[in-house]
Design an enzyme around this catalytic site. Structure first.
Site, PDB file in Angstrom:
ATOM      1  N   ASP A 119      15.124   0.063   0.945  1.00  0.00           N
ATOM      2  CA  ASP A 119      15.937  -0.007   2.168  1.00  0.00           C
ATOM      3  C   ASP A 119      16.941  -1.146   1.974  1.00  0.00           C
ATOM      4  O   ASP A 119      17.992  -0.951   1.369  1.00  0.00           O
ATOM      5  CB  ASP A 119      15.015  -0.228   3.374  1.00  0.00           C
ATOM      6  CG  ASP A 119      15.763  -0.146   4.706  1.00  0.00           C
ATOM      7  OD1 ASP A 119      16.975   0.071   4.691  1.00  0.00           O
ATOM      8  OD2 ASP A 119      15.119  -0.299   5.768  1.00  0.00           O
ATOM      9  N   ARG A 145      -0.780   7.181   6.842  1.00  0.00           N
ATOM     10  CA  ARG A 145      -0.693   7.182   5.377  1.00  0.00           C
ATOM     11  C   ARG A 145      -1.363   8.411   4.775  1.00  0.00           C
ATOM     12  O   ARG A 145      -1.047   8.832   3.670  1.00  0.00           O
ATOM     13  CB  ARG A 145      -1.379   5.934   4.801  1.00  0.00           C
ATOM     14  CG  ARG A 145      -0.693   4.621   5.155  1.00  0.00           C
ATOM     15  CD  ARG A 145      -1.305   3.509   4.310  1.00  0.00           C
ATOM     16  NE  ARG A 145      -0.978   2.183   4.783  1.00  0.00           N
ATOM     17  CZ  ARG A 145       0.135   1.523   4.481  1.00  0.00           C
ATOM     18  NH1 ARG A 145       1.041   2.091   3.727  1.00  0.00           N
ATOM     19  NH2 ARG A 145       0.358   0.309   4.940  1.00  0.00           N
ATOM     20  N   ASP A 150       3.367   4.159   6.001  1.00  0.00           N
ATOM     21  CA  ASP A 150       2.795   3.949   7.335  1.00  0.00           C
ATOM     22  C   ASP A 150       3.834   3.684   8.414  1.00  0.00           C
ATOM     23  O   ASP A 150       4.955   3.276   8.149  1.00  0.00           O
ATOM     24  CB  ASP A 150       1.863   2.736   7.319  1.00  0.00           C
ATOM     25  CG  ASP A 150       2.651   1.425   7.276  1.00  0.00           C
ATOM     26  OD1 ASP A 150       3.509   1.275   6.393  1.00  0.00           O
ATOM     27  OD2 ASP A 150       2.431   0.557   8.153  1.00  0.00           O
ATOM     28  N   LYS A 175       0.811  -1.196   0.000  1.00  0.00           N
ATOM     29  CA  LYS A 175       0.000   0.000   0.000  1.00  0.00           C
ATOM     30  C   LYS A 175       0.854   1.260   0.000  1.00  0.00           C
ATOM     31  O   LYS A 175       0.385   2.334  -0.338  1.00  0.00           O
ATOM     32  CB  LYS A 175      -0.887   0.028   1.258  1.00  0.00           C
ATOM     33  CG  LYS A 175      -1.840  -1.134   1.368  1.00  0.00           C
ATOM     34  CD  LYS A 175      -2.692  -1.021   2.661  1.00  0.00           C
ATOM     35  CE  LYS A 175      -2.439  -2.220   3.542  1.00  0.00           C
ATOM     36  NZ  LYS A 175      -3.109  -2.144   4.851  1.00  0.00           N
ATOM     37  N   GLY A 176       2.097   1.126   0.417  1.00  0.00           N
ATOM     38  CA  GLY A 176       2.924   2.314   0.681  1.00  0.00           C
ATOM     39  C   GLY A 176       3.126   3.241  -0.497  1.00  0.00           C
ATOM     40  O   GLY A 176       3.257   4.455  -0.319  1.00  0.00           O
ATOM     41  N   GLU A 205       7.839   2.065  -6.168  1.00  0.00           N
ATOM     42  CA  GLU A 205       7.855   1.659  -4.760  1.00  0.00           C
ATOM     43  C   GLU A 205       8.107   2.894  -3.885  1.00  0.00           C
ATOM     44  O   GLU A 205       8.722   3.870  -4.334  1.00  0.00           O
ATOM     45  CB  GLU A 205       8.948   0.586  -4.585  1.00  0.00           C
ATOM     46  CG  GLU A 205       9.231   0.105  -3.192  1.00  0.00           C
ATOM     47  CD  GLU A 205       8.074  -0.575  -2.474  1.00  0.00           C
ATOM     48  OE1 GLU A 205       6.979   0.025  -2.434  1.00  0.00           O
ATOM     49  OE2 GLU A 205       8.271  -1.655  -1.890  1.00  0.00           O
ATOM     50  N   ASP A 206       7.623   2.843  -2.665  1.00  0.00           N
ATOM     51  CA  ASP A 206       7.819   3.999  -1.784  1.00  0.00           C
ATOM     52  C   ASP A 206       9.264   4.118  -1.305  1.00  0.00           C
ATOM     53  O   ASP A 206       9.874   5.170  -1.407  1.00  0.00           O
ATOM     54  CB  ASP A 206       6.841   3.952  -0.579  1.00  0.00           C
ATOM     55  CG  ASP A 206       6.876   2.630   0.194  1.00  0.00           C
ATOM     56  OD1 ASP A 206       7.598   1.695  -0.212  1.00  0.00           O
ATOM     57  OD2 ASP A 206       6.155   2.524   1.211  1.00  0.00           O
TER      58      ASP A 206
HETATM   59  P1  IMP Z   1      13.348  -3.321   1.947  1.00  0.00           P
HETATM   60  O1  IMP Z   1      12.683  -4.576   1.478  1.00  0.00           O
HETATM   61  O2  IMP Z   1      14.189  -3.528   3.179  1.00  0.00           O
HETATM   62  O3  IMP Z   1      14.105  -2.591   0.847  1.00  0.00           O
HETATM   63  O4  IMP Z   1      12.233  -2.347   2.490  1.00  0.00           O
HETATM   64  C1  IMP Z   1      11.356  -1.746   1.639  1.00  0.00           C
HETATM   65  C2  IMP Z   1       9.926  -2.005   2.066  1.00  0.00           C
HETATM   66  O5  IMP Z   1       9.767  -1.816   3.454  1.00  0.00           O
HETATM   67  C3  IMP Z   1       9.007  -1.050   1.366  1.00  0.00           C
HETATM   68  O6  IMP Z   1       7.958  -1.804   0.810  1.00  0.00           O
HETATM   69  C4  IMP Z   1       8.509  -0.130   2.437  1.00  0.00           C
HETATM   70  O7  IMP Z   1       7.122  -0.018   2.324  1.00  0.00           O
HETATM   71  C5  IMP Z   1       8.905  -0.753   3.763  1.00  0.00           C
HETATM   72  N1  IMP Z   1       9.639   0.240   4.582  1.00  0.00           N
HETATM   73  C6  IMP Z   1      10.987   0.372   4.700  1.00  0.00           C
HETATM   74  N2  IMP Z   1      11.311   1.408   5.473  1.00  0.00           N
HETATM   75  C7  IMP Z   1      10.135   1.946   5.881  1.00  0.00           C
HETATM   76  C8  IMP Z   1       9.805   3.094   6.697  1.00  0.00           C
HETATM   77  O8  IMP Z   1      10.659   3.833   7.199  1.00  0.00           O
HETATM   78  N3  IMP Z   1       8.468   3.334   6.867  1.00  0.00           N
HETATM   79  C9  IMP Z   1       7.496   2.542   6.322  1.00  0.00           C
HETATM   80  N4  IMP Z   1       7.759   1.496   5.527  1.00  0.00           N
HETATM   81  C10 IMP Z   1       9.068   1.195   5.310  1.00  0.00           C
HETATM   82 MG    MG Z   2       5.955  -1.478   1.182  1.00  0.00          MG
END
Ligand code: IMP
Ligand code: MG
Length: 188
Positions: free
Chosen positions: A103, A165, A159, A44-45, A99-100
């Site tokens: 990370d 959101r 979120d 949803k982000g 994507e939002d």
């Molecule tokens: P990754 O898989 O570690 O790259 O993280 C990315 C996913 O985690 C994305 O889908 C984001 O929605 C969620 N995410 C990572 N950091 C945050 C944050 O600070 N707030 C909310 N969602 C996050």
């Molecule tokens: Mg996400």
């Protein structure tokens, strides 16, 4: 805890985000002028960002959605789960995954590999925020809105435990000591 305490400070205002998203839309319009562009928003982000970005793209774009969960209701990554699959056929399309946040890269690399298996003409990704993450899996987004530190953020579609959101600005979340989390949201 009230919103005022939990949301430590504004990282980017609605106006700053709007300006950057307009620039990104212009970049996509230029780069995909000769392509069959299909935007895939990650629920949803990235819902708010995807809608704003596609409105800034001046091309006959199609939009589809996937839903994935890597963090559940918490802030520590797990194995990604697909909650909603694509409805459109991606074969021979130029797919741009929106994507939002990037990370660790776990969510995006997993999603893009799933899409690659379905024979698209191309697959790239576009992220609003890229966090500094030393353990990151290699994902090279074609478009990045802003580079930020590893703090947990919320607002503009993003979120914290499913809240915030709906806020227009993007905030850094502060975790009180009692939650046992550090500033990045990870369990300390
Ligand atoms: P990754 O898989 O570690 O790259 O993280 C990315 C996913 O985690 C994305 O889908 C984001 O929605 C969620 N995410 C990572 N950091 C945050 C944050 O600070 N707030 C909310 N969602 C996050
Ligand atoms: Mg996400």
């Amino acid at each position: 805890m009230s919103k005022r305490e939990e949301l430590a400070r504004v990282l980017f205002t609605e106006k700053q985000i709007r300006r950057r998203v307009q620039q990104m839309g212009a970049d996509v319009t230029r780069d995909y002028a000769a392509c069959d562009l299909m935007v895939v928003g990650v629920l949803k982000g990235a819902a708010t960002f995807t809608v704003d970005l596609t409105r800034a793209i001046n091309l006959p774009v199609t939009i589809d959605w996937v839903a994935a969960s890597t963090y559940g209701r918490g802030t520590t990554p797990g194995t990604p789960r697909l909650l909603k699959d694509l409805e459109e056929d991606v074969s021979n399309r130029d797919v741009l995954v929106v994507e939002d946040i990037l990370d660790s890269g776990v969510t995006l690399s997993w999603l893009m590999n799933r899409i690659r298996d379905r024979s698209p003409a191309s697959v790239h990704c576009c992220v609003l925020l890229r966090k500094t993450c030393p353990l990151a899996v290699s994902v090279q987004p074609r478009y990045v809105g802003f580079d930020i530190t590893a703090h947990w953020v919320a607002g503009y579609g993003i979120d914290y435990a499913e809240r915030y959101r709906n806020l227009g600005d993007l905030y850094e979340v502060s975790f009180p000591v009692t939650t046992g989390r550090d500033a990045t949201g990870r369990e300390a």
